[in-house]
Design a protein around this motif. Structure first.
Motif, short mmCIF file in Angstrom:
data_model
loop_
_atom_site.label_atom_id
_atom_site.label_comp_id
_atom_site.label_asym_id
_atom_site.label_seq_id
_atom_site.Cartn_x
_atom_site.Cartn_y
_atom_site.Cartn_z
N VAL A 15 0.84 -1.21 0.00
CA VAL A 15 0.00 0.00 0.00
C VAL A 15 0.87 1.25 0.00
CG1 VAL A 15 -1.68 1.35 1.31
CG2 VAL A 15 -1.93 -1.13 1.13
N PHE A 16 1.84 1.27 0.88
CA PHE A 16 2.74 2.43 0.98
C PHE A 16 3.97 2.15 0.11
CE2 PHE A 16 0.11 2.61 4.72
CZ PHE A 16 -0.23 3.95 4.77
N LYS A 17 3.97 2.75 -1.05
CA LYS A 17 5.03 2.51 -2.02
C LYS A 17 5.18 3.72 -2.93
CE LYS A 17 1.74 0.11 -5.06
NZ LYS A 17 1.40 -1.17 -5.72
N PRO A 18 6.33 3.86 -3.58
CA PRO A 18 6.52 4.97 -4.52
C PRO A 18 5.55 4.88 -5.68
CG PRO A 18 8.62 3.92 -3.95
CD PRO A 18 7.54 3.03 -3.43
N SER A 19 5.27 6.03 -6.29
CA SER A 19 4.34 6.07 -7.41
C SER A 19 5.01 6.74 -8.62
CB SER A 19 3.08 6.85 -7.03
OG SER A 19 2.25 7.05 -8.16
N ASN A 20 4.70 6.21 -9.81
CA ASN A 20 5.18 6.86 -11.03
C ASN A 20 4.15 7.86 -11.57
OD1 ASN A 20 3.21 5.14 -11.97
ND2 ASN A 20 4.58 3.89 -13.24
N LYS A 21 3.14 8.17 -10.74
CA LYS A 21 2.11 9.14 -11.11
C LYS A 21 2.08 10.30 -10.11
CE LYS A 21 -0.82 5.69 -13.38
NZ LYS A 21 -2.17 5.06 -13.43
N LYS A 22 3.27 10.70 -9.67
CA LYS A 22 3.37 11.74 -8.66
C LYS A 22 2.70 13.03 -9.12
CE LYS A 22 7.06 12.02 -6.13
NZ LYS A 22 8.43 12.28 -5.59
N GLY A 23 2.91 13.41 -10.37
CA GLY A 23 2.32 14.64 -10.88
C GLY A 23 0.80 14.60 -10.85
N ASP A 24 0.23 13.49 -11.24
CA ASP A 24 -1.24 13.35 -11.23
C ASP A 24 -1.79 13.42 -9.81
OD1 ASP A 24 -1.18 13.07 -13.97
OD2 ASP A 24 -1.23 10.87 -13.91
N LEU A 25 -1.07 12.80 -8.87
CA LEU A 25 -1.51 12.85 -7.47
C LEU A 25 -1.46 14.28 -6.94
CD1 LEU A 25 0.25 9.67 -6.02
CD2 LEU A 25 -2.21 10.01 -6.35
#
Length: 214
Positions: free
Chosen positions: A21-31
């Motif tokens: 659940v707690f992990k890096p995301s490759n959609k940081k900009g969208d978030l």
């Protein structure tokens, strides 16, 4: 050991975290767009109570001093407490206070951030730090017993003085400016969480301990 318990009879098992659940995301900009935050800013994150023992006004000081050197800096504070209103009333550009995020969305807040920050006078093994490590965030935390061992062992960030001296501020600014170091710390944080803090690993430690005591 002051209670008279022998060292060999003590077993330390830390809290765990759901690394799925707690992990890096490759959609940081969208978030960031979802939470109305700038896509390109450097975001420092604090998650926790805004009470005296957490030393929340130090968060503000760190932000104000760092902002002089890093113009595109955001301090994102998620939490409630007696200092919430005081921080909001400062009305400082670049500080965003979110009183509450449902727990099933809090992982997104970690994923959209760049650095995790704590300034507490005292900490044990805070869940927010575990979540930050699992989310691959480089950490800046106070040099207090308990929490500091997680950061030093994982090589995931720096320890800071809760008094926020000039020397401490320079250490913080240097860390924020050093992107290569932050990237390395981020990788170390995630790797450490996967290897040592995942709930499956922690549960297995409990299971083995129970077997040993039968």
């Amino acid at each position: 050991y002051s209670l008279g318990i022998k060292k060999e009879n003590i077993r330390y098992i830390p809290n765990g975290v759901n690394t799925n659940v707690f992990k890096p995301s490759n959609k940081k900009g969208d978030l960031r767009e979802k939470y109305d935050l700038p896509r390109e800013s450097l975001i420092m994150l604090y998650v926790g109570r805004l009470s005296k023992i957490k030393n929340p006004l130090a968060l503000v000081r760190i932000f104000k001093e760092s902002k002089k050197n890093l113009k595109d800096l955001i301090l994102l504070i998620v939490g409630q407490g007696e200092y919430s209103r005081k921080i909001k009333m400062l009305n400082l550009s670049g500080i965003r206070v979110i009183d509450y995020i449902p727990h099933h969305f809090i992982n997104e807040i970690y994923a959209l951030s760049d650095v995790f920050l704590m300034t507490s006078y005292y900490e044990g093994c805070p869940l927010s730090l575990l979540e930050a490590l699992s989310s691959g965030l480089p950490c800046m935390i106070p040099n207090t017993i308990g929490a500091r061992s997680l950061v030093t062992e994982s090589k995931s960030g720096i320890l800071i003085d809760t008094m926020i001296t000039e020397k401490t501020m320079q250490k913080i600014i240097d860390f924020l400016k050093n992107e290569d170091l932050r990237i390395a710390c981020a990788k170390n944080a995630r790797d450490y969480a996967l290897k040592h803090l995942d709930w499956n690993i922690i549960a297995d430690q409990y299971y083995k301990f129970f077997l040993e005591t039968q």
